[in-house]
Design a protein around this motif. Structure first.
Motif, short mmCIF file in Angstrom:
data_model
loop_
_atom_site.label_atom_id
_atom_site.label_comp_id
_atom_site.label_asym_id
_atom_site.label_seq_id
_atom_site.Cartn_x
_atom_site.Cartn_y
_atom_site.Cartn_z
N ASP A 34 0.86 -1.19 0.00
CA ASP A 34 0.00 0.00 0.00
C ASP A 34 0.90 1.24 0.00
OD1 ASP A 34 -2.35 -1.50 0.06
OD2 ASP A 34 -2.33 -1.63 2.24
N ILE A 35 1.01 1.87 -1.15
CA ILE A 35 1.90 3.02 -1.30
C ILE A 35 1.24 4.28 -0.77
CG2 ILE A 35 3.26 4.36 -2.94
CD1 ILE A 35 3.22 1.85 -4.76
N PHE A 36 -0.05 4.41 -1.01
CA PHE A 36 -0.80 5.58 -0.52
C PHE A 36 -2.23 5.17 -0.23
CE2 PHE A 36 -3.65 9.13 -0.85
CZ PHE A 36 -2.96 10.21 -0.31
N GLU A 37 -2.70 5.51 0.96
CA GLU A 37 -4.11 5.33 1.32
C GLU A 37 -4.53 6.51 2.20
OE1 GLU A 37 -5.46 0.86 1.69
OE2 GLU A 37 -3.85 1.26 3.12
N TYR A 38 -5.51 7.27 1.74
CA TYR A 38 -5.99 8.38 2.57
C TYR A 38 -7.10 7.85 3.49
CZ TYR A 38 -7.03 13.14 3.99
OH TYR A 38 -7.20 14.30 4.73
N ASN A 39 -6.69 7.13 4.50
CA ASN A 39 -7.65 6.44 5.37
C ASN A 39 -7.34 6.62 6.86
OD1 ASN A 39 -5.32 4.93 5.53
ND2 ASN A 39 -6.29 2.96 5.12
N GLN A 40 -6.58 7.64 7.19
CA GLN A 40 -6.20 7.86 8.57
C GLN A 40 -7.21 8.78 9.28
OE1 GLN A 40 -3.26 6.26 9.86
NE2 GLN A 40 -3.68 5.26 7.90
N SER A 41 -7.33 8.61 10.59
CA SER A 41 -8.26 9.44 11.37
C SER A 41 -7.78 10.90 11.44
CB SER A 41 -8.42 8.88 12.78
OG SER A 41 -7.16 8.78 13.44
N ASN A 42 -6.46 11.09 11.36
CA ASN A 42 -5.89 12.44 11.35
C ASN A 42 -5.76 12.90 9.90
OD1 ASN A 42 -4.05 14.68 11.35
ND2 ASN A 42 -3.32 14.05 13.36
N LYS A 43 -6.42 13.99 9.54
CA LYS A 43 -6.49 14.43 8.15
C LYS A 43 -5.15 14.87 7.58
CE LYS A 43 -7.73 19.24 9.26
NZ LYS A 43 -8.75 20.30 9.08
N PHE A 44 -4.13 15.06 8.44
CA PHE A 44 -2.82 15.49 7.96
C PHE A 44 -1.93 14.29 7.59
CE2 PHE A 44 -4.14 19.01 10.78
CZ PHE A 44 -4.16 20.02 9.83
N TYR A 45 -2.41 13.08 7.83
CA TYR A 45 -1.63 11.88 7.58
C TYR A 45 -2.24 11.07 6.42
CZ TYR A 45 0.87 12.32 12.06
OH TYR A 45 1.66 12.74 13.09
N TYR A 46 -1.42 10.23 5.83
CA TYR A 46 -1.93 9.18 4.94
C TYR A 46 -1.29 7.87 5.35
CZ TYR A 46 2.39 9.14 2.06
OH TYR A 46 3.67 9.02 1.61
N GLY A 47 -1.81 6.77 4.86
CA GLY A 47 -1.29 5.46 5.20
C GLY A 47 -0.41 4.89 4.10
N GLY A 48 0.60 4.16 4.51
CA GLY A 48 1.47 3.45 3.57
C GLY A 48 2.02 2.23 4.28
#
Length: 267
Positions: free
Chosen positions: A112-126
């Motif tokens: 997973d290179i990029f996932e905009y699924n974090q509870s904090n809007k300033f973060y993304y998941g990888g």
């Protein structure tokens, strides 16, 4: 790129379009969010085979896109850029050939290179996930899963980072050797972001399954297709998708996707 046709689902890209600047806008769907376009797909005449482009042995993957974070509702999916092996997903639950393993045994790594699924809007998941076992038998439901710690998958590109502007999200995959661990490093606009991932070197003909499970070593023996997707009513505007790999003489070679006729044309 091709319409995503895996896990019993086929994306309909009829609602995707080119904007006034020639960028591809992916509209998403209600069903199977996050899986919409891929660099490879099943051969419609032989579902044990594929057509398109896959990658093996290390690479640098980079996508440039933008989206409006205010449209994202993770119940309906989210903007994403990821990769899975073509072999284990070409035929349902086919799995690699692991001598001595149970029938339909699989062992793969999802990137997973990029996932905009974090509870904090300033973060993304990888992150990285190792899926292994016999589907719905070794672990119920699905496969067994081993992932990097949640804290390590959170990626912070900066306090004033604006996801609604174009940015380049990348991942550098360096295969393991007998003298060096394999590694994956995440990037935003050419800057390293967050924790990396490492794995041990494994000899391809070592089929002691316990050595391959709960780790990410199998990444180096598989061919990966890249996947782009988004959530329902979460338009994703893509400017480019690029892959760098070394060719046979060791020189770097760039491969680029182009937008044409509502398609990202593979290389």
């Amino acid at each position: 790129m091709f319409e995503f046709r895996f896990f019993g689902w086929k994306y309909n890209k009829d609602n995707d379009y080119l904007d006034e600047n020639g960028n591809l806008v992916v509209s998403g769907s209600k069903k199977f969010a996050n899986g919409h376009l891929a660099t490879a797909t099943l051969d419609q005449n032989d579902h044990d085979s594929y057509v398109g482009t896959v990658f093996k042995g290390g690479a640098y993957f980079e996508i440039e896109f933008k989206f409006d974070p205010s449209t994202v509702n993770t119940k309906n999916g989210w903007p994403s850029f990821w990769a899975i092996p073509i072999v284990n997903n070409g035929k349902k639950f086919a799995g690699l050939t692991w001598p001595g393993a149970a029938d339909k045994y699989a062992n793969t790594v999802e990137i997973d290179i990029f996932e905009y699924n974090q509870s904090n809007k300033f973060y993304y998941g990888g992150g990285f996930h190792n899926w292994y076992g016999v589907y719905n038998e070794t672990c119920v439901p699905n496969f067994c899963r081993y992932s990097i710690p949640t804290r390590d998958s959170k990626r912070f590109p900066g306090l004033f980072f604006d996801f609604s502007k174009f940015h380049r999200y990348g991942l550098l995959w360096v295969p393991a050797t007998s003298s060096r661990q394999g590694s994956a490093t995440f990037f935003v606009d050419s800057h390293k972001v967050g924790m990396g991932v490492t794995w041990d070197y494994r000899v391809d003909d070592d089929f002691d399954l316990k050595k391959w499970e709960k780790g990410f070593s199998s990444i180096d023996r598989e061919k990966y297709m890249l996947i782009v997707g988004t959530g329902y009513e979460q338009p994703l505007t893509i400017r480019s998708l690029k892959v760098w790999q070394k060719n046979m003489d060791g020189k770097e070679q760039i491969k680029s996707d182009l937008i044409e006729n509502k398609n990202l044309v593979c290389f």
